[in-house]
Motif scaffolding. Structure first.
Motif, PDB file in Angstrom:
ATOM      1  N   ALA A 246      62.631  -8.061  -1.134  1.00  0.00           N
ATOM      2  CA  ALA A 246      62.413  -9.507  -1.068  1.00  0.00           C
ATOM      3  C   ALA A 246      61.832  -9.976  -2.384  1.00  0.00           C
ATOM      4  N   GLY A 247      61.833 -11.307  -2.575  1.00  0.00           N
ATOM      5  CA  GLY A 247      61.299 -11.851  -3.825  1.00  0.00           C
ATOM      6  C   GLY A 247      61.311 -13.357  -3.846  1.00  0.00           C
ATOM      7  N   ILE A 248      61.774 -13.926  -4.950  1.00  0.00           N
ATOM      8  CA  ILE A 248      61.703 -15.376  -5.149  1.00  0.00           C
ATOM      9  C   ILE A 248      62.900 -16.043  -4.476  1.00  0.00           C
ATOM     10  N   GLU A 249      62.984 -15.876  -3.184  1.00  0.00           N
ATOM     11  CA  GLU A 249      63.972 -16.513  -2.336  1.00  0.00           C
ATOM     12  C   GLU A 249      63.516 -16.357  -0.888  1.00  0.00           C
ATOM     13  N   ALA A 250      64.132 -17.083   0.013  1.00  0.00           N
ATOM     14  CA  ALA A 250      63.630 -17.137   1.386  1.00  0.00           C
ATOM     15  C   ALA A 250      64.099 -15.992   2.259  1.00  0.00           C
ATOM     16  N   GLY A 251      65.129 -15.268   1.863  1.00  0.00           N
ATOM     17  CA  GLY A 251      65.669 -14.215   2.710  1.00  0.00           C
ATOM     18  C   GLY A 251      65.118 -12.839   2.385  1.00  0.00           C
ATOM     19  N   ILE A 252      65.142 -11.958   3.389  1.00  0.00           N
ATOM     20  CA  ILE A 252      64.825 -10.538   3.225  1.00  0.00           C
ATOM     21  C   ILE A 252      66.148  -9.787   3.287  1.00  0.00           C
ATOM     22  N   VAL A 253      66.372  -8.881   2.353  1.00  0.00           N
ATOM     23  CA  VAL A 253      67.610  -8.113   2.342  1.00  0.00           C
ATOM     24  C   VAL A 253      67.314  -6.695   2.823  1.00  0.00           C
ATOM     25  N   LEU A 254      68.052  -6.243   3.831  1.00  0.00           N
ATOM     26  CA  LEU A 254      67.972  -4.872   4.316  1.00  0.00           C
ATOM     27  C   LEU A 254      69.177  -4.105   3.783  1.00  0.00           C
ATOM     28  N   HIS A 255      68.922  -3.020   3.081  1.00  0.00           N
ATOM     29  CA  HIS A 255      69.980  -2.213   2.480  1.00  0.00           C
ATOM     30  C   HIS A 255      70.109  -0.910   3.262  1.00  0.00           C
ATOM     31  N   GLY A 256      71.323  -0.526   3.604  1.00  0.00           N
ATOM     32  CA  GLY A 256      71.538   0.685   4.379  1.00  0.00           C
ATOM     33  C   GLY A 256      72.433   1.676   3.658  1.00  0.00           C
ATOM     34  N   ALA A 257      72.163   2.970   3.888  1.00  0.00           N
ATOM     35  CA  ALA A 257      73.033   4.012   3.350  1.00  0.00           C
ATOM     36  C   ALA A 257      74.296   4.161   4.187  1.00  0.00           C
ATOM     37  N   VAL A 258      74.241   3.681   5.453  1.00  0.00           N
ATOM     38  CA  VAL A 258      75.405   3.664   6.328  1.00  0.00           C
ATOM     39  C   VAL A 258      75.542   2.264   6.907  1.00  0.00           C
ATOM     40  N   ASP A 259      76.732   1.925   7.362  1.00  0.00           N
ATOM     41  CA  ASP A 259      76.978   0.550   7.810  1.00  0.00           C
ATOM     42  C   ASP A 259      76.630   0.313   9.272  1.00  0.00           C
ATOM     43  N   SER A 260      76.204   1.341   9.989  1.00  0.00           N
ATOM     44  CA  SER A 260      75.951   1.206  11.427  1.00  0.00           C
ATOM     45  C   SER A 260      74.509   0.854  11.756  1.00  0.00           C
ATOM     46  N   LEU A 261      73.656   0.690  10.760  1.00  0.00           N
ATOM     47  CA  LEU A 261      72.247   0.408  11.023  1.00  0.00           C
ATOM     48  C   LEU A 261      72.046  -1.010  11.531  1.00  0.00           C
ATOM     49  N   LEU A 262      71.063  -1.161  12.448  1.00  0.00           N
ATOM     50  CA  LEU A 262      70.582  -2.470  12.910  1.00  0.00           C
ATOM     51  C   LEU A 262      71.713  -3.370  13.399  1.00  0.00           C
ATOM     52  N   GLY A 263      72.632  -2.783  14.114  1.00  0.00           N
ATOM     53  CA  GLY A 263      73.702  -3.594  14.670  1.00  0.00           C
ATOM     54  C   GLY A 263      74.871  -3.809  13.745  1.00  0.00           C
TER      55      GLY A 263
ATOM     56  N   GLU B  59      65.450  -3.022  17.719  1.00  0.00           N
ATOM     57  CA  GLU B  59      66.391  -3.862  18.441  1.00  0.00           C
ATOM     58  C   GLU B  59      67.814  -3.506  18.031  1.00  0.00           C
ATOM     59  N   GLU B  60      68.745  -3.716  18.943  1.00  0.00           N
ATOM     60  CA  GLU B  60      70.135  -3.372  18.646  1.00  0.00           C
ATOM     61  C   GLU B  60      70.658  -4.175  17.465  1.00  0.00           C
ATOM     62  N   GLU B  61      70.296  -5.428  17.393  1.00  0.00           N
ATOM     63  CA  GLU B  61      70.695  -6.264  16.262  1.00  0.00           C
ATOM     64  C   GLU B  61      69.553  -7.224  15.950  1.00  0.00           C
TER      65      GLU B  61
END
Length: 536
Positions: free
Chosen positions: A427-444, A88-90
């Motif tokens: 992810a871990g002991i919290e409710a959010g999933i963190v997506l880490h990117g090598a560039v800032d243009s990923l996933l919107g 998806e774009e975002e």
């Protein structure tokens, strides 16, 4: 004559002809150029991130879809399984959701061709969802779906689900009851698991993984510390046809230290293959991720983080990689955009995920050294060694991670590298999933990750007027309360506040220990054994 032969219309072109060589050279040049471009981006260490928010409690399990990683599945303590479409774009909301477990989810796996999604956790059930029909529909949010099949054979929490590398219908499941079951969806519905489809191990099963290339080979890990490579054809079937539980290779995992009377036998929390099947990583409690070449019993590398990515030492008083909280840690190999895996990622108790750059397997093996017992005992090395007798093996020490990934507010249990995109999900002991990117243009679009990481024991302070921050704080509090209640039920297995504890004090082992004094395939420790030396 040569000219006539060259002009023959049916002549087969030699693979060594100039045109062929030119094409091969061009392909190699393009691959080399692509590799250099990707590696230059990866040197930045995934500095950008964004969060996915749909869960209401701790996210314990993540899985990328098998074919191209288009979908990310997530599950945790809220008993929901969400699938996110990374094309998806975002990405903002899940495209599909499932529901079915009665208790916390700790394992998610896609089948080889993404037809099925498997789930397991503390309710001793293995759930099988038919994801293919959902994926074929328009990708709009759907009401949570129930599992299509439920497997009730285990008598303990599910610790591992290993789909076959080729067949969608075949998978293995492992549990704290010490049993591994072989399941085949082509059998009659509701057929009972036969004895010939069962292996009973010495201790709790903590990991099962099929080899990505050799479809009859799989690896197992146990709470007792044993890690083995097994052959499906030898492990299952009539008892008269089985051979040593199917073990074809064993890995050395015991630690010993000069002037320490007892060995240490770290608990193995999980295992993972790289895509090529040439290496196996073992996650150990109170120790560091350890890398093995496939058919080499001695480790080739140990991943620690006393240094920052720039090579300088971690400042005094600042935390670094640690794995002392016995939550369900899951690490992964990766090489996004490359044809080989060159990275390894793991979650840490210091609220970060770590990534290490791996030299080629042969180079790692060449970097390790072997020390005779006499030299080691006399003080030739001050580190920690692994094995009981014979020469000590000193693996390569990967002490400088190429990335320390922030964005979390608590313990990170899972760190997965995407197979194609320059992306890491954690992810871990919290409710959010963190997506880490090598560039800032990923996933919107992504934002630079804040350099501040909450320290262990540091309270979260609400930012006035910041609703998102308030929600995150509430989610973290709910996670910790739920996690604490779960730990009250099984305190010895899920949480031990032992930060900085000595693995030699917590996991002592001696020759008299019955569960590890000899391997089940009839091989015992001998003078030919070599031990692993590791500096803390």
């Amino acid at each position: 004559m040569n000219s006539n032969l060259d002009e023959a219309p049916n002549r087969r072109r030699s693979p060594f002809c100039p045109n062929h060589c030119a094409h091969a050279h061009s392909a190699r040049h393009l691959q080399s150029h692509r590799r250099q471009a990707v590696e230059s981006l990866l040197e930045l260490g995934f500095p950008y991130s964004r969060k996915l928010s749909a869960h209401t409690s701790c996210v314990n399990a993540l899985a990328f879809s098998s074919i191209d990683g288009r979908f990310l599945a997530s599950g945790g303590d809220d008993l929901n399984i969400h699938m996110w479409d990374l094309h998806e774009e975002e990405v903002k909301t899940p495209c599909i959701s499932f529901r079915g477990p009665r208790r916390n989810i700790f394992v998610l796996s896609f089948s080889a061709n993404d037809r099925y999604l498997f789930s397991g956790g503390t309710d001793d059930l293995v759930l099988k969802f038919d994801a293919s029909t959902q994926l074929e529909r328009p990708l709009n949010p759907q009401p949570p779906g129930s599992p299509n099949w439920i497997f009730r054979q285990h008598k303990g929490s599910i610790r591992a689900i290993a789909p076959h590398s080729v067949q969608d219908e075949i998978f293995l499941s492992g549990s704290e009851d010490g049993r591994i079951f072989r399941h085949d969806g082509r059998a009659a519905p509701n057929a009972r698991i036969r004895a010939q489809d069962t292996i009973q191990l010495m201790s709790e099963v903590t990991g099962v993984e099929f080899h990505p290339v050799m479809e009859h080979i799989f690896a197992t890990s146990e709470a007792g510390g044993r890690v083995c490579l097994r052959d499906l054809r030898m492990a299952f079937g009539p008892l008269v046809q089985r051979t040593g539980e199917g073990i074809v290779h064993s890995y050395h995992t015991k630690l010993s230290r000069r002037r320490t009377p007892s060995l240490s036998n770290p608990e193995t929390l999980g295992i993972s293959f790289n895509r090529q099947g040439t290496q196996l990583a073992v996650t150990m409690l109170h120790y560091f991720p350890t890398i093995y070449n496939l058919m080499d019993s001695d480790p080739v590398a140990v991943c620690s983080a006393p240094n920052l990515p720039d090579g300088s030492p971690v400042p005094r008083g600042e935390s670094t990689y640690e794995n002392s909280c016995s939550t369900m840690k899951q690490g992964s190999f990766g090489g996004p955009g490359l044809d080989v895996d060159t990275l390894y990622a793991a979650g840490s108790d210091d609220f970060r995920a770590y990534i290490w750059s791996l030299p080629p397997p042969a180079a790692l093996a060449a970097q390790r050294t072997f020390i005779s017992y006499e030299d080691w005992d006399a003080g030739a090395h001050s580190g920690i060694v692994e094995r009981t007798t014979g020469p000590r093996c000193v693996p390569a020490q990967l002490q400088t991670p190429c990335g320390r990934l922030g964005g979390h507010a608590s313990v990170v249990n899972t760190a997965l590298i995407h197979p194609q995109m320059l992306l890491v999900a954690s992810a871990g002991i919290e409710a959010g999933i963190v997506l880490h990117g090598a560039v800032d243009s990923l996933l919107g679009g992504m934002e630079p990750t804040s350099p501040h990481t909450r320290k262990v024991g540091e309270l979260l302070i609400e930012a006035p007027g910041d609703e998102d921050e308030t929600i995150q704080i509430f989610d973290l509090y709910a996670c910790l309360v739920r996690f604490s209640l779960l730990c009250l039920q099984t305190p010895s297995r899920l949480l031990r506040d032992e930060a900085g504890a000595d693995v030699f004090e917590l996991r002592q082992w001696s020759e008299s220990d019955s569960d590890d004094s000899s391997d089940s395939d009839g091989e015992s420790d001998s003078d030919d054994d070599a031990e692993m030396v590791v500096d803390f």
